[in-house]
Design a protein around this motif. Structure first.
Motif, PDB file in Angstrom:
ATOM      1  N   GLN A  15      84.830  73.703  42.404  1.00  0.00           N
ATOM      2  CA  GLN A  15      86.039  73.183  42.894  1.00  0.00           C
ATOM      3  C   GLN A  15      87.215  73.766  42.230  1.00  0.00           C
ATOM      4  O   GLN A  15      88.201  73.963  42.588  1.00  0.00           O
ATOM      5  N   CYS A  17      87.486  75.890  39.776  1.00  0.00           N
ATOM      6  CA  CYS A  17      87.690  77.578  39.702  1.00  0.00           C
ATOM      7  C   CYS A  17      88.509  77.582  40.970  1.00  0.00           C
ATOM      8  O   CYS A  17      89.633  78.605  40.882  1.00  0.00           O
ATOM      9  N   TRP A  18      88.073  77.327  42.205  1.00  0.00           N
ATOM     10  CA  TRP A  18      89.011  77.727  43.306  1.00  0.00           C
ATOM     11  C   TRP A  18      90.343  76.938  43.289  1.00  0.00           C
ATOM     12  O   TRP A  18      91.361  77.633  43.909  1.00  0.00           O
ATOM     13  N   ASN A  22      93.558  79.191  43.570  1.00  0.00           N
ATOM     14  CA  ASN A  22      94.810  78.629  44.490  1.00  0.00           C
ATOM     15  C   ASN A  22      96.041  78.533  43.888  1.00  0.00           C
ATOM     16  O   ASN A  22      97.237  79.198  44.491  1.00  0.00           O
ATOM     17  N   ALA A  56      94.170  82.573  47.737  1.00  0.00           N
ATOM     18  CA  ALA A  56      92.902  82.187  47.519  1.00  0.00           C
ATOM     19  C   ALA A  56      92.651  80.913  48.297  1.00  0.00           C
ATOM     20  O   ALA A  56      93.333  79.907  48.209  1.00  0.00           O
ATOM     21  N   GLY A  58      89.249  78.752  48.945  1.00  0.00           N
ATOM     22  CA  GLY A  58      88.054  78.442  48.597  1.00  0.00           C
ATOM     23  C   GLY A  58      87.148  78.033  49.784  1.00  0.00           C
ATOM     24  O   GLY A  58      86.030  78.456  49.598  1.00  0.00           O
ATOM     25  N   ARG A  61      86.224  81.293  50.755  1.00  0.00           N
ATOM     26  CA  ARG A  61      85.595  82.251  49.609  1.00  0.00           C
ATOM     27  C   ARG A  61      86.542  83.512  49.568  1.00  0.00           C
ATOM     28  O   ARG A  61      85.856  84.691  49.344  1.00  0.00           O
TER      29      ARG A  61
END
Length: 204
Positions: A15, A17-18, A22, A56, A58, A61
């Motif tokens: 989470q 990472c995204w 973002n 981005a 998540g 993806r």
């Protein structure tokens, strides 16, 4: 942003990472704002380039980038070619390696929306003539002489819309690496349609 020094929660890492990606899409100073994109051409020759992350998502993806529809990478990518993405944040000591499938959009509502949201300076980039990658007898920008160093008007930039395209990458694998003097940490996340992320720890 989470503290990685004491974590053992794979879900939170994925989470985060995204979350970082973002945030980077709208923050020009973020280390993940410019990412390295790599792929191979039809004869297996590898290619890399730095591209600005524009979005981005998540949940989907998916990463979004802007590109010139005449650029060589557009033909290389086609519709579903494998690509890899590298992100590195030196202050945070985090590297993220991603891989997935890419596709190009040139004439969709998404492209129209992205064009309208782009600054006039950004739109100017797509006025280059000849096309990006063309050989010339001298160093040139390719831009109309009267627009070099100048912000175009909406009308002046509009011909560039024909050359404007979106590069989407749907991520199916993400490898996270955290560098620490006490001992590095590494994890791999694979996406399976019916199960979501499958995370596993790795030896750094």
């Amino acid at each position: 942003m989470m503290d990685y020094s004491n974590t053992d929660n794979l879900s939170r890492i994925a989470q985060d990472c995204w979350h970082r990606l973002n945030k980077a899409a709208s923050d020009r100073r973020h280390a993940f704002h410019q990412l390295t994109i790599a792929n191979s051409d039809a004869v297996g020759q590898p290619h890399q380039r730095i591209m600005v992350l524009r979005e981005a998502d998540g949940d989907a993806r998916r990463l979004r980038f802007h590109t010139d529809a005449r650029a060589a990478k557009v033909d290389m990518v086609g519709d579903g070619a494998p690509v890899s993405v590298l992100a590195y944040d030196m202050p945070a000591k985090i590297q993220i390696r991603m891989s997935g499938k890419a596709h190009i959009e040139t004439d969709t509502p998404n492209v129209d929306k992205a064009w309208e949201e782009a600054t006039l300076y950004a739109r100017r980039c797509y006025l280059a003539d000849p096309a990006p990658g063309s050989f010339t007898d001298m160093p040139i920008s390719g831009l109309p002489t009267e627009l070099e160093g100048v912000e175009p008007t909406v009308e002046e930039a509009e011909p560039g819309r024909t050359n404007f395209a979106l590069l989407y990458i749907t991520i199916d694998r993400m490898e996270w690496l955290y560098l620490a003097h006490t001992g590095h940490r590494r994890a791999l996340f694979d996406y399976e349609t019916d199960k979501g992320w499958d995370g596993r720890w790795m030896v750094p």
